[in-house]
Design a protein around this motif. Structure first.
Motif, PDB file in Angstrom:
ATOM      1  N   GLU A 149      61.881 -43.979 -34.356  1.00 48.03           N
ATOM      2  CA  GLU A 149      60.461 -43.828 -34.632  1.00 48.03           C
ATOM      3  C   GLU A 149      60.267 -43.298 -36.048  1.00 48.03           C
ATOM      4  N   GLU A 178      56.927 -41.748 -38.586  1.00 48.05           N
ATOM      5  CA  GLU A 178      55.538 -41.312 -38.612  1.00 48.05           C
ATOM      6  C   GLU A 178      54.891 -41.675 -39.945  1.00 48.05           C
ATOM      7  N   VAL A 180      52.534 -43.846 -35.380  1.00 43.30           N
ATOM      8  CA  VAL A 180      53.975 -43.921 -35.101  1.00 43.30           C
ATOM      9  C   VAL A 180      54.381 -45.383 -34.961  1.00 43.30           C
ATOM     10  N   CYS A 181      55.410 -45.780 -35.724  1.00 46.42           N
ATOM     11  CA  CYS A 181      56.040 -47.098 -35.555  1.00 46.42           C
ATOM     12  C   CYS A 181      57.337 -46.882 -34.791  1.00 46.42           C
ATOM     13  N   ARG A 182      57.452 -47.538 -33.645  1.00 47.72           N
ATOM     14  CA  ARG A 182      58.622 -47.363 -32.791  1.00 47.72           C
ATOM     15  C   ARG A 182      59.370 -48.687 -32.647  1.00 47.72           C
ATOM     16  N   GLU A 213      51.719 -40.556 -25.469  1.00 49.85           N
ATOM     17  CA  GLU A 213      51.882 -41.738 -26.312  1.00 49.85           C
ATOM     18  C   GLU A 213      51.099 -42.912 -25.750  1.00 49.85           C
TER      19      GLU A 213
END
Length: 536
Positions: free
Chosen positions: A398, A400, A387-389, A352
């Motif tokens: 998270e 996608e 990816v937004c975390r 990541e």
């Protein structure tokens, strides 16, 4: 009485008393003020130079001998002595020494001098009493705003002292509340913050001008006017949760107590209202309550509650970008408290890597909404998963987003193709209508030619009559011979051609066609009769 003998004879004292009484009536006297336990000197007149025989008496109900310059006469008390061969010196004054004193001097003539001795005492043990709301552990008094406070001051003094109250606020000069010889107390009905400061009681002995004073500090307290506020936030530079509670607007600062709910487990107590919690002390949905208290109330205090919650994410699962264009990926975080930290990453299958803003990637955040804008899309560099975390101490979420990068499409060619397909479909439909529905075609032709629909109705009626005649002929042919079917087909086709000619022609052609139709019918009937007469 021999020289150097004992005390004067009584008749001499009686005579002296009479003279003193007359002298006192004259009013020629001096006033001397002394203080208890102090020494004082009484002067015999205001005469300089050699002095004669001096004798001191105290005037009570009758004269009392005290001291004489004649050495043969000892003093009445050891406290008495002569100074400068004429002045009476008294040691360790007491209140009983107050009164009138007379000095007799015999030189060429006899002179009498009277002195009034006043003995002052105090002020001693001055005490100021302030009936306030309460007392702090260090002895400082405090009063609640709006309350009543009573002030009084006492001191032992002779004569009674004059009492005066002074007030000095912070960073200001002193001001007097006034003075009184009989009343030494007063009250303030509505205390306010501007009456906070130092209160001084001053007791003054008007004889000795000696004074004493005592100063007392009085604080004015009041609770905050509004409800407390509390919140939670992630501590900067550490993986800790910071609980903060504020209850502003009061004096002094309140006390804060943080507890867990439910259960009432104490988290911490302080004057700051700030507590730090580790990740192990947190869970999704857990509540923490801040209970505040103030020295002047309310007794039940006040409180506020914070609830810790994990984040939830919402985003579009797929986005498309054309090569060389721009695209914006959106990520919305909701329900997180305290607010979560939002990060953008690439490819979960690879290590990541957090995307940092650069010339091709622009990251903006508005509250808990974050956007990633990619400029100049490239299929090799940008296509794939993003990816937004959302990072929080009580959970990480998270989502996608698949980004597809495509070549630009020729819009003009697509539009032309669509138009061509539409025109082709319209032509096919028109052809089908012309082929399968001739009656519709006739009606359309008549509409364009401006003809009357009655013409068509005539043709239809004629055709129906012709069909009836044909049916009758067919029945006769079936009875006569099996070969009667062939003549029946020829007229049908012939009739159809004539009807078509009528529709596509004009009125004259319609009339001629109708006449021909009748002639054909007659001929067909003649042929049928001839065939019937023909031998088999």
């Amino acid at each position: 009485m021999a020289a150097g003998g004992g005390a004067p004879e009584p008749r001499v004292l009686v005579c002296l008393g009479a003279l003193l009484a007359g002298w006192v009536a004259v009013g020629l006297e001096a006033v001397v003020i002394g203080e208890v336990h102090e020494n004082v000197t009484l002067h015999c007149g205001n005469i300089s130079g050699p002095r004669g025989l001096v004798t001191w008496y105290r005037n009570d109900s009758e004269p009392v001998f005290l001291l004489s310059s004649n050495s043969s006469l000892p003093p009445a008390e050891p406290r008495f002595s002569l100074v400068d061969a004429s002045s009476l010196h008294i040691k360790s004054l007491g209140l009983g020494d107050e009164g009138n004193y007379t000095c007799q001097e015999i030189l060429n003539v006899t002179q009498w001098f009277q002195v009034w001795l006043q003995v002052a005492s105090g002020p001693y043990q001055i005490e100021a009493h302030i009936a306030a709301t309460g007392t702090l552990p260090n002895g400082t008094l405090y009063a609640a705003r709006g309350s009543r406070v009573d002030f009084s001051c006492n001191s032992s003094s002779r004569p009674p002292p004059m009492v005066e109250w002074w007030f000095q606020a912070l960073n200001s000069s002193s001001e007097s509340f006034g003075h009184n010889l009989t009343v030494n107390s007063f009250s303030l009905l509505l205390m306010s913050p501007n009456l906070q400061g130092n209160y001084t009681c001053l007791a003054l002995n008007l004889l000795s001008k000696r004074h004493r004073k005592v100063t007392t500090e009085l604080l004015v307290y009041y609770p905050p006017p509004s409800a407390p506020q509390c919140w939670a936030q992630m501590a900067s530079g550490s993986f800790m949760l910071q609980l903060t509670c504020r209850w502003d607007g009061g004096y002094p600062d309140p006390d804060f107590l943080w507890i867990e709910e439910p259960g009432g487990v104490i988290v911490g107590k302080s004057k700051l209202g700030v507590e730090m919690l580790s990740e192990s002390q947190l869970s999704d949905g857990k509540k923490f309550k801040c209970v505040t208290s103030h020295i002047v109330g309310p007794e039940s205090g006040a409180s506020c509650v914070v609830q810790i919650r994990g984040p939830s994410l919402l985003s579009e699962p797929m986005k498309t970008c054309f090569v060389g264009g721009n695209v914006t990926l959106t990520c919305q975080v909701s329900g997180a408290y305290p607010p979560a930290k939002i990060l953008w990453l690439r490819n979960l299958t690879q290590p990541e890597v957090v995307i940092q803003p650069n010339s091709r990637h622009l990251i903006t955040q508005d509250g808990q909404n974050s956007t990633l804008t990619i400029h100049n899309c490239s299929q090799d560099l940008d296509e794939g998963y993003y990816v937004c975390r959302a990072d929080s101490l009580v959970g990480v979420r998270e989502v996608e987003i698949w980004l597809s990068v495509k070549e630009p499409v020729n819009i003009g060619g697509i539009v032309g193709t669509i138009v061509s397909l539409l025109l082709l479909g319209l032509a096919v439909i028109s052809g089908l209508l012309l082929y399968y529905s001739p009656v519709f075609c006739w009606k359309v032709g008549n509409t364009f030619r401006g003809q009357n629909m009655d013409d068509v109705m005539v043709l239809v009626d004629s055709e129906e009559e012709e069909k009836e005649e044909e049916d009758a002929a067919v029945e006769e042919e079936e009875e006569a011979h099996e070969r009667e079917e062939l003549p029946k087909e020829i007229p049908k086709q012939d009739h159809i051609h004539r009807v078509t000619a009528l529709v596509n022609g004009n009125i004259e052609q319609m009339g001629n066609g109708f006449q021909d139709l009748q002639d054909d019918s007659s001929e067909e009937q003649s042929d049928i009769v001839q065939e019937e007469d023909r031998p088999v």
